[in-house]
Design an enzyme around this catalytic site. Structure first.
Site, PDB file in Angstrom:
ATOM      1  N   ARG A 108       0.849  -1.192   0.000  1.00 50.65           N
ATOM      2  CA  ARG A 108       0.000   0.000   0.000  1.00 50.65           C
ATOM      3  C   ARG A 108       0.883   1.241   0.000  1.00 50.65           C
ATOM      4  NH1 ARG A 108      -4.014   1.174   4.139  1.00 50.65           N
ATOM      5  NH2 ARG A 108      -2.392   0.711   5.657  1.00 50.65           N
TER       6      ARG A 108
ATOM      7  N   LYS B  74       4.287 -10.298  10.451  1.00 46.69           N
ATOM      8  CA  LYS B  74       3.523 -10.247   9.197  1.00 46.69           C
ATOM      9  C   LYS B  74       3.861 -11.452   8.314  1.00 46.69           C
ATOM     10  CE  LYS B  74       2.738  -6.543   5.894  1.00 46.69           C
ATOM     11  NZ  LYS B  74       2.542  -5.090   5.941  1.00 46.69           N
TER      12      LYS B  74
ATOM     13  N   ARG C 147      -1.373   0.586  14.716  1.00 49.02           N
ATOM     14  CA  ARG C 147      -0.296   0.034  15.542  1.00 49.02           C
ATOM     15  C   ARG C 147      -0.811  -0.231  16.947  1.00 49.02           C
ATOM     16  NH1 ARG C 147       1.418  -0.446  11.302  1.00 49.02           N
ATOM     17  NH2 ARG C 147       3.243   0.480  10.301  1.00 49.02           N
TER      18      ARG C 147
END
Ligand code: ATP
Length: 263
Positions: free
Chosen positions: A60, A129, A261
């Site tokens: 992104r 991730k 976050r």
């Protein structure tokens, strides 16, 4: 020869083999860029480009997505929907549901989702991730078109990254064959996209919530050039907006230019 053999893949897609048209490449700039070019020339819904290497993999907001042939699975899927793109809010969250359900089919444990578009591996209180999702929408008189890009780490990346990264090998007892991984994800994408086409994100919201990594914990929303917005993460709304409980009440956050976050 590319690492994915479309013939082997088709055999794993069973009755849905005819819904996908898979092209495997050694290298391309980005599978989503390559697929968008095919779409402009009339490629059908269900077209898939999978590449061993990307020279300009994208995340992104102009960020890079890193991959390497042995350690990654990077592919993009073209899908079309009736109606305007506005009906497609929450699509990147729905893709996360398909991705995690596909990996769970293969025995992966600890896969969870972070708003709006990340698939994480949760180990205890730590999150890393595992995959990224990039959905690019456009429309014409026939309806809306989505180029759905997915980058999955089969092995943890070697490169130093700003946030922790994980590989599918850490979620499974035996690392599955990449054809099995791609087939399982495509089958779940088909299921989720068919549901989404009828009911929108609300059709898979429950599945997203069950896998939501940061439900009811304190978080902050980081935007470009604005003060962080802090609050309690209350999950996703029926249109995919993040529900953030602040001192002023519940705010609905749209994915645009923000990052989530933990505090
Ligand atoms: P966030 O919402 O947390 O700010 P993002 O959704 O904007 O993240 P993406 O666009 O999904 O991030 O992915 C790009 C980012 O992911 C890069 O900035 C980089 O830090 C990280 N990244 C790049 N390649 C990998 C990889 N193979 N595995 C894990 N993380 C990666």
């Amino acid at each position: 020869m590319p690492l994915i053999d479309p013939v082997l893949l088709k055999s794993r897609l069973g009755l849905l083999a005819g819904r996908f048209d898979v092209e495997a490449l050694d290298v391309c700039d980005s599978t989503s860029s390559a697929l968008s070019r095919r779409a402009e020339k009339g490629a059908p819904a269900g077209s898939v480009i999978v590449a061993d290497s990307q020279t300009a993999g994208r995340g992104r907001r102009g960020r890079d997505w890193l991959s390497s042939p042995a350690a990654s699975l990077t592919f993009s899927l073209l899908w079309r929907f009736d109606g305007p793109p506005a009906r497609l809010s929450g699509l990147s969250l729905a893709i996360g549901v398909a991705l995690s359900a596909g990996l769970e089919r293969l025995g992966a444990r600890g896969v969870c989702l972070k708003w709006p578009n990340d698939v994480l591996l949760c180990v205890g209180n730590d999150y890393a991730k595992l995959a990224g999702v990039l959905v690019e929408l456009s429309s014409d008189r026939r309806g809306a078109q989505a180029v759905i890009g997915i980058g999955l780490n089969l092995l943890p990346p070697d490169e130093a990254l700003p946030q922790p990264a994980a590989g599918l090998s850490q979620a499974c007892q035996l690392t599955p064959d990449r054809h099995d991984v791609l087939a399982a994800i495509l089958l779940e994408l088909h299921r989720v996209l068919e549901t989404f086409a009828v009911d929108g994100f609300s059709g898979v919201k429950m599945e997203w919530q069950q896998r939501h990594a940061w439900q009811d914990i304190p978080v902050q929303i980081l935007g470009d050039g604005t003060e962080p917005l802090v609050g309690w993460c209350r999950g996703a709304d029926t249109d995919g907006a993040l529900l953030l409980e602040t001192s002023a009440g519940i705010e609905r956050i749209f994915s645009g230019d923000v990052s989530l976050r933990r505090q």
